[in-house]
Design an enzyme around this catalytic site. Structure first.
Site, PDB file in Angstrom:
ATOM      1  CB  CYS A   2      -1.017  -0.115   1.290  1.00 21.45           C
ATOM      2  SG  CYS A   2      -1.665  -1.543   1.746  1.00 21.45           S
ATOM      3  NE  ARG A  27       4.704   0.344  -2.436  1.00 14.84           N
ATOM      4  CZ  ARG A  27       5.965  -0.284  -1.958  1.00 14.84           C
ATOM      5  NH1 ARG A  27       6.857  -0.220  -2.708  1.00 14.84           N
ATOM      6  NH2 ARG A  27       5.492  -1.271  -0.843  1.00 14.84           N
ATOM      7  CD1 TRP A  74      -2.493  -4.317  -4.370  1.00 12.54           C
ATOM      8  CD2 TRP A  74      -1.886  -5.818  -2.895  1.00 12.54           C
ATOM      9  NE1 TRP A  74      -2.167  -5.522  -4.855  1.00 12.54           N
ATOM     10  CE2 TRP A  74      -2.051  -6.438  -4.127  1.00 12.54           C
ATOM     11  CE3 TRP A  74      -1.437  -6.546  -1.672  1.00 12.54           C
ATOM     12  CZ2 TRP A  74      -1.483  -7.694  -3.997  1.00 12.54           C
ATOM     13  CZ3 TRP A  74      -1.083  -7.832  -1.788  1.00 12.54           C
ATOM     14  CH2 TRP A  74      -1.217  -8.579  -3.293  1.00 12.54           C
ATOM     15  CG  ASN A 100       1.345   0.891   3.764  1.00 16.44           C
ATOM     16  OD1 ASN A 100       0.372   1.303   3.608  1.00 16.44           O
ATOM     17  ND2 ASN A 100       2.570   1.473   3.169  1.00 16.44           N
ATOM     18  N   GLY A 101       0.971  -2.995   6.151  1.00 15.62           N
ATOM     19  CA  GLY A 101       1.363  -4.105   6.897  1.00 15.62           C
ATOM     20  C   GLY A 101       0.160  -4.754   7.232  1.00 15.62           C
ATOM     21  CD  GLU A 481       9.568 -20.397 -11.854  1.00 15.93           C
ATOM     22  OE1 GLU A 481       8.696 -21.202 -12.750  1.00 15.93           O
ATOM     23  OE2 GLU A 481       9.620 -19.186 -11.949  1.00 15.93           O
ATOM     24  CE  LYS A 485      10.686 -16.430 -14.018  1.00 15.01           C
ATOM     25  NZ  LYS A 485       9.269 -16.952 -13.352  1.00 15.01           N
ATOM     26  CD  GLU A 488       8.947 -15.328 -17.505  1.00 17.71           C
ATOM     27  OE1 GLU A 488       7.766 -15.038 -17.740  1.00 17.71           O
ATOM     28  OE2 GLU A 488       9.046 -15.809 -16.381  1.00 17.71           O
ATOM     29  CG  HIS A 504      15.288 -42.561 -21.877  1.00 22.23           C
ATOM     30  ND1 HIS A 504      15.502 -43.657 -22.046  1.00 22.23           N
ATOM     31  CD2 HIS A 504      15.391 -42.333 -20.402  1.00 22.23           C
ATOM     32  CE1 HIS A 504      15.769 -44.422 -20.856  1.00 22.23           C
ATOM     33  NE2 HIS A 504      15.657 -43.468 -19.939  1.00 22.23           N
ATOM     34  CE  LYS A 603       3.110 -10.130 -12.196  1.00 16.37           C
ATOM     35  NZ  LYS A 603       4.641 -11.048 -12.107  1.00 16.37           N
TER      36      LYS A 603
HETATM   37  C1  AGP Z   1       6.116 -16.555 -15.194  1.00 13.22           C
HETATM   38  O1  AGP Z   1       6.968 -15.661 -14.938  1.00 13.22           O
HETATM   39  C2  AGP Z   1       4.870 -15.672 -15.589  1.00 13.22           C
HETATM   40  N1  AGP Z   1       4.612 -14.478 -14.958  1.00 13.22           N
HETATM   41  C3  AGP Z   1       3.494 -16.794 -15.837  1.00 13.22           C
HETATM   42  O2  AGP Z   1       4.088 -17.801 -16.254  1.00 13.22           O
HETATM   43  C4  AGP Z   1       2.551 -16.813 -14.699  1.00 13.22           C
HETATM   44  O3  AGP Z   1       2.959 -17.438 -13.584  1.00 13.22           O
HETATM   45  C5  AGP Z   1       1.405 -17.387 -14.965  1.00 13.22           C
HETATM   46  O4  AGP Z   1       0.855 -16.659 -16.299  1.00 13.22           O
HETATM   47  C6  AGP Z   1       0.295 -17.450 -14.124  1.00 13.22           C
HETATM   48  O5  AGP Z   1      -0.087 -16.240 -13.531  1.00 13.22           O
HETATM   49  P1  AGP Z   1      -0.755 -16.544 -11.970  1.00 13.22           P
HETATM   50  O6  AGP Z   1      -0.157 -16.788 -11.111  1.00 13.22           O
HETATM   51  O7  AGP Z   1      -1.172 -14.940 -11.974  1.00 13.22           O
HETATM   52  O8  AGP Z   1      -2.096 -17.240 -12.247  1.00 13.22           O
END
Ligand code: AGP
Length: 608
Positions: A2, A27, A74, A100-101, A481, A485, A488, A504, A603
């Protein structure tokens, strides 16, 4: 999370508060509000939504007054709404707070205050602070704040204002940043530097346990005993854009560095002093847990990778079969679901279309659904039967980092809570794991301090268009994961393989010097893993090993080794992912990529 802005001086406060809050918009927030001292009384304006909605609500007749506080919220406790937006006021309307918190003990405090006759208007934890101020006020706002600080547990950046002492604002800090901006004949309070930059670059940075009495001509910073502290002025040198990122070049790196704090916040109030887990918000009946025959974890992307770790953890601790699905696959494969299947959906945003559709399908089939999410009031949180929030704070970079580690923590806590209810995990085992969990924030901090060492890994990888991540068991889950990272944000083609599976087929792709990042943190798999590494080494690949401190000596032959602190093997993913996030980050920087906004990605993915 927040945003906080406070002003006391000669100018009209309202435009300064709005301007300051706008500088904190990056934020993330879901509602906003201000309180001003107008002719001896407090005037409040609050609105759900963006600051523009607040401004529209206020209209042309803006509250006047030269002292005021403003907040962007938030949501944590209570959904986003006008009533839950800050500032919050006491019964008399003479005290207002912004915060905040999280106040961990707000429920007993609220019950106690209600028994004394206080009337509450919101679902927030923050509102208790306004009523506590009313209860404790003895003609001295500093004393009142100290009493509040002595009665609350949790984290706070907190500002209190009263019409009884119109010439002073008092603020306090514990585990949530708070800054005083020093002006000429005016002073400012803010949760983050960008809110102040237009007015001053001279600041006091409050430390935990400190409070400040702020008038237009003076700032007195005190400790909890009321002793005056001599504060050094901190001169801000950042420009506005770097200030938003707190001096980091990118949000992604800032968020990677926030993980010790985020993980601590995720555990806050959920581990008892005797080392047991209390997910009191879950609201799932222990009898229902005992009747479960299967758990299905459903998510997308990084959240799906967290779910893969969850499978290992749940199966080990609960001895119940666990399936993990990518949400877009789950919906269309006619999954076998019945009311004795617990469905756990994981989503940082809580808005991912495929995850939401999976949740709806699970509910249609009568399954109890737990949502693990970061966003209060999100679609997933509104539709799930039970929710466990990750409390990571807003994540701005497209690439998920702190969302992943906090999702892992929630999954561990969930497994321990369910295990305690169905009797598969002894109290002593829970205490052992809880103790190791509590060490993680400091261990993460230690890893972040070794960031420089990882630049060599990134330099080696950045020259290539392909990279491989290999591991076994939990290390494989983290490898997936890590490869996401890297691809992407650096656009390097990366693949993650279960190390035993290489021979394999994929081994055909291993050529001289190609980077292979080998994760080896699981003692029971170490010998097997190292044999797989030799297979790759024999094809002249470049081996970059990530291993646990205790296992270091076994990694001889690797071209470079990075160690994470020793922890329980079950918890290793929380630590191993940190260097891997940093390697991806620095590789992307070396390749000149747009780290925070990688091409083609969004996002929040709200379409199928
Ligand atoms: C990964 O870095 C991405 N931002 C993406 O894979 C993300 O985790 C995925 O789209 C799921 O999003 P969510 O956790 O908001 O559902």
């Amino acid at each position: 999370m927040c945003g906080i802005v406070g002003y006391i001086g000669e100018r009209q406060a309202y435009p300064i508060l709005i301007e300051g809050l706008k500088k904190l918009e990056y934020r993330g927030y879901d509602s906003a509000g201000v309180a001003l001292l107008c002719n001896g009384s407090l005037e409040l304006a609050k609105s759900v939504g963006r600051l523009a909605a607040l401004e529209e609500k206020v209209g042309q007749v803006v509250p006047s007054g030269c002292t005021g506080i403003g907040h962007t919220r938030w949501a944590t406790h209570g959904r986003p709404s006008d009533a839950n937006a800050h500032p919050h006021s006491d019964c008399s309307g003479e005290f207002v707070v912004i915060h905040n918190g999280i106040i961990e003990n707000y429920l007993p405090l609220r019950n106690w205050l209600q028994s004394l006759g206080h009337r509450f208007c919101s679902d927030t934890d923050t509102e208790v602070l306004a009523h506590l101020a009313e209860h404790f006020y003895n003609g001295n706002l500093g004393d009142t704040m100290r009493k509040i600080m002595a009665h609350v547990h949790g984290s706070y950046g907190l500002v209190l204002m009263t019409s009884r002492e119109p010439e002073v604002l008092v603020c306090a800090r514990k585990d949530s940043p708070l800054i005083i901006g020093l002006g000429e004949g005016e002073n400012f309070i803010a949760s983050d530097i960008p809110a102040l930059l237009k007015y001053t670059r001279k600041t006091y940075l409050l430390n935990d346990g400190e409070l400040a009495l702020v008038t237009k001509s003076a700032v007195r910073v005190e400790n909890a005993q009321g002793e005056r502290l001599a504060k050094q002025v901190f001169h801000v040198k950042w420009d506005a854009v770097s200030a938003e990122k707190e001096g980091y070049e990118h949000f992604m790196r800032k968020e990677i560095h926030e993980q010790a704090r985020a993980v601590r916040d995720t555990m806050r109030g959920r581990l008892t002093e005797d080392g047991q887990v209390t997910l009191h918000e879950l609201g799932l009946l222990p009898e229902r847990v005992r009747a479960l025959h299967k758990i299905a974890i459903v998510a997308c992307g990084t959240a799906y990778h967290a779910g893969l770790v969850g499978k290992y953890v749940f199966e080990k601790l609960l001895r119940i079969p666990v399936e993990v699905d990518i949400a877009s696959e789950f919906r269309y494969r006619e999954p076998l679901l019945s009311p004795d299947t617990l469905v756990v959906v994981i989503s940082q945003s809580g808005e991912t279309a495929d995850t939401l559709a999976a949740l709806r399908l699970a509910k249609e089939k009568g399954c109890p659904v737990i949502a693990v999410t970061n966003v209060v009031g999100s679609s997933v949180s509104r539709e799930a039967d039970h929710i466990v929030y990750t409390w990571a704070g807003p994540e701005i970079a497209v690439a998920s980092t702190k969302a992943y580690t906090t999702q892992l923590i929630v999954l561990y806590l969930l497994a321990l809570q369910l295990g305690a209810w169905n009797g598969t995990v002894e109290a002593s085992e829970i205490a052992r794991i809880a103790a190791a969990l509590q060490e993680l924030p400091a261990q993460i901090d230690g890893l972040l301090h070794k960031e420089e060492l990882l630049k060599d890994f990134s330099r080696r990888i950045s020259a290539w268009e392909d990279a491989f991540f290999i591991g076994r068991g939990l290390d494989w889950a983290v490898a997936l994961e890590a490869s996401l990272k890297l691809k992407e944000i650096s656009y390097i083609h990366a693949e993650a393989y279960a190390a035993g599976e290489l021979k394999h087929g994929t081994l055909a792709l291993i050529t001289e010097n190609i980077p292979v990042i080998a994760l080896a943190t699981q003692p029971h798999l170490y010998e097997k893993m190292w044999s797989n590494v030799q297979e790759v080494k024999a094809r002249d690949a470049q081996i970059l090993a990530i291993t646990m401190e205790s296992e270091e000596t076994k990694s001889q032959g690797a071209d470079a080794i990075f160690t994470v602190p020793a922890t329980l093997p079950l918890l290793a993913p929380v630590l191993t992912v940190i260097p891997l996030q940093l390697i991806a980050y620095h590789t992307a920087v070396l390749r000149g990529c747009d780290v925070d906004k990688p091409r083609n990605l969004a996002k929040s993915v709200t379409v199928e």
